[in-house]
Design a protein around this motif. Structure first.
Motif, PDB file in Angstrom:
ATOM      1  N   UNK A 177       0.810  -1.219   0.000  1.00  0.00           N
ATOM      2  CA  UNK A 177       0.000   0.000   0.000  1.00  0.00           C
ATOM      3  C   UNK A 177       0.842   1.268   0.000  1.00  0.00           C
ATOM      4  N   UNK A 178       2.083   1.193   0.492  1.00  0.00           N
ATOM      5  CA  UNK A 178       2.898   2.411   0.604  1.00  0.00           C
ATOM      6  C   UNK A 178       3.983   2.508  -0.456  1.00  0.00           C
ATOM      7  N   UNK A 179       4.032   1.550  -1.382  1.00  0.00           N
ATOM      8  CA  UNK A 179       5.045   1.611  -2.436  1.00  0.00           C
ATOM      9  C   UNK A 179       4.752   2.771  -3.388  1.00  0.00           C
ATOM     10  N   UNK A 183      -4.476 -10.177  -5.595  1.00  0.00           N
ATOM     11  CA  UNK A 183      -3.511  -9.362  -4.862  1.00  0.00           C
ATOM     12  C   UNK A 183      -3.555  -7.921  -5.361  1.00  0.00           C
ATOM     13  N   UNK A 184      -3.554  -7.770  -6.694  1.00  0.00           N
ATOM     14  CA  UNK A 184      -3.598  -6.427  -7.283  1.00  0.00           C
ATOM     15  C   UNK A 184      -4.897  -5.718  -6.904  1.00  0.00           C
ATOM     16  N   UNK A 185      -6.013  -6.432  -6.872  1.00  0.00           N
ATOM     17  CA  UNK A 185      -7.295  -5.821  -6.525  1.00  0.00           C
ATOM     18  C   UNK A 185      -7.259  -5.232  -5.118  1.00  0.00           C
ATOM     19  N   UNK A 186      -6.858  -6.030  -4.126  1.00  0.00           N
ATOM     20  CA  UNK A 186      -6.878  -5.537  -2.754  1.00  0.00           C
ATOM     21  C   UNK A 186      -5.815  -4.467  -2.524  1.00  0.00           C
ATOM     22  N   UNK A 187      -4.685  -4.578  -3.220  1.00  0.00           N
ATOM     23  CA  UNK A 187      -3.664  -3.528  -3.113  1.00  0.00           C
ATOM     24  C   UNK A 187      -4.186  -2.214  -3.676  1.00  0.00           C
TER      25      UNK A 187
END
Length: 264
Positions: free
Chosen positions: A123-125, A136-140
């Motif tokens: 989330x902070x990248x 994974x991409x969806x929730x990120x």
């Protein structure tokens, strides 16, 4: 994920944060800010998930991601007295380590634990890695949008206060001069996100916040940014001139194209 599992995570989070309460007014204000931010991000991620038609289990998992996404901020503040990752360490990775050490995620299914920890880590990248699995991409992306929207709302509210009234743990460390970096302005005009290591003045931070538009993933989020007039509220606090007027036109045009081109 089930409702009771989310309730247990909420109870754990409440007790975990209480352990960092401080008699220092500045520190306590910063902790309370992050508690409130967490609640608001939870609300925002659920509204965003509903706009996308997510099922109940995924909505609960998304809310769990939002609930735990900033767990690392509390130990970061206690250990380093800052929320600045560059002056301390990555708060997302700190949070994942705190969750693993606590064992609070053990009752969840393995896939849910993986999605939670990866969404928190990402989330902070500055940007998401290529080739992530679809879920994974969806929730990120969900947490990145909900987090940014809430920070933008809080930042614009803070701009209405005198700078001397702002908690330095939240907004300090930058020159209050009216200058801003031409390099940051150029990044914005080229549709690129600004970098934290480029910041020198508080106006530079405003430009960085505006550059978050280029990392918004969902139409619902952009609609909220437009509805709340976040771009206008930030731009009107910058030194007025042709450069800033050009920037405003550029950002408004980007938002209009984004909203016209997104179906969800």
């Amino acid at each position: 994920m089930h409702v009771r599992q989310l309730e247990l995570l909420r109870e754990w989070f409440k007790e975990y944060v209480r352990g960092f309460y401080s008699p220092d007014p500045q520190v306590q204000e910063a902790i309370s800010y992050k508690e409130k931010h967490t609640r608001q991000v939870c609300e925002k991620i659920v509204r965003l998930g509903r706009s996308l038609g997510l099922g109940e289990s995924d909505l609960l998992l998304a809310e769990a991601v939002a609930l735990l996404h900033d767990v690392g901020r509390f130990v970061q503040l206690a250990r380093y007295r800052t929320f600045n990752d560059r002056r301390s360490e990555n708060h997302a990775l700190l949070g994942v380590r705190e969750l693993e050490a606590s064992g609070v995620l053990r009752p969840l299914e393995e896939e849910e634990r993986r999605l939670l920890k990866e969404a928190i880590e990402y989330h902070s990248l500055p940007e998401l890695p290529d080739g992530l699995p679809e879920r994974t991409a969806l929730f990120a992306r969900l947490i990145r949008d909900a987090d940014k929207l809430d920070i933008l709302e809080n930042f614009t509210a803070a701009l209405e206060k005198e700078r001397s009234a702002l908690n330095p743990l939240l907004y300090g460390g930058l020159d209050g001069s009216p200058d801003y970096s031409p390099a940051l302005l150029e990044s914005l005009l080229q549709g690129r996100r600004c970098r934290y290591d480029q910041l020198r003045t508080f106006n530079d931070r405003k430009l960085l916040m505006l550059s978050w538009l280029f990392d918004i993933n969902f139409k619902h989020t952009m609609e909220e940014i437009a509805r709340r007039q976040i771009v206008e509220k930030i731009v009107q606090t910058l030194p007025q001139g042709e450069e800033i007027r050009q920037l405003y036109r550029h950002l408004k045009g980007y938002m209009e194209r984004f909203l016209a081109g997104r179906g969800s």
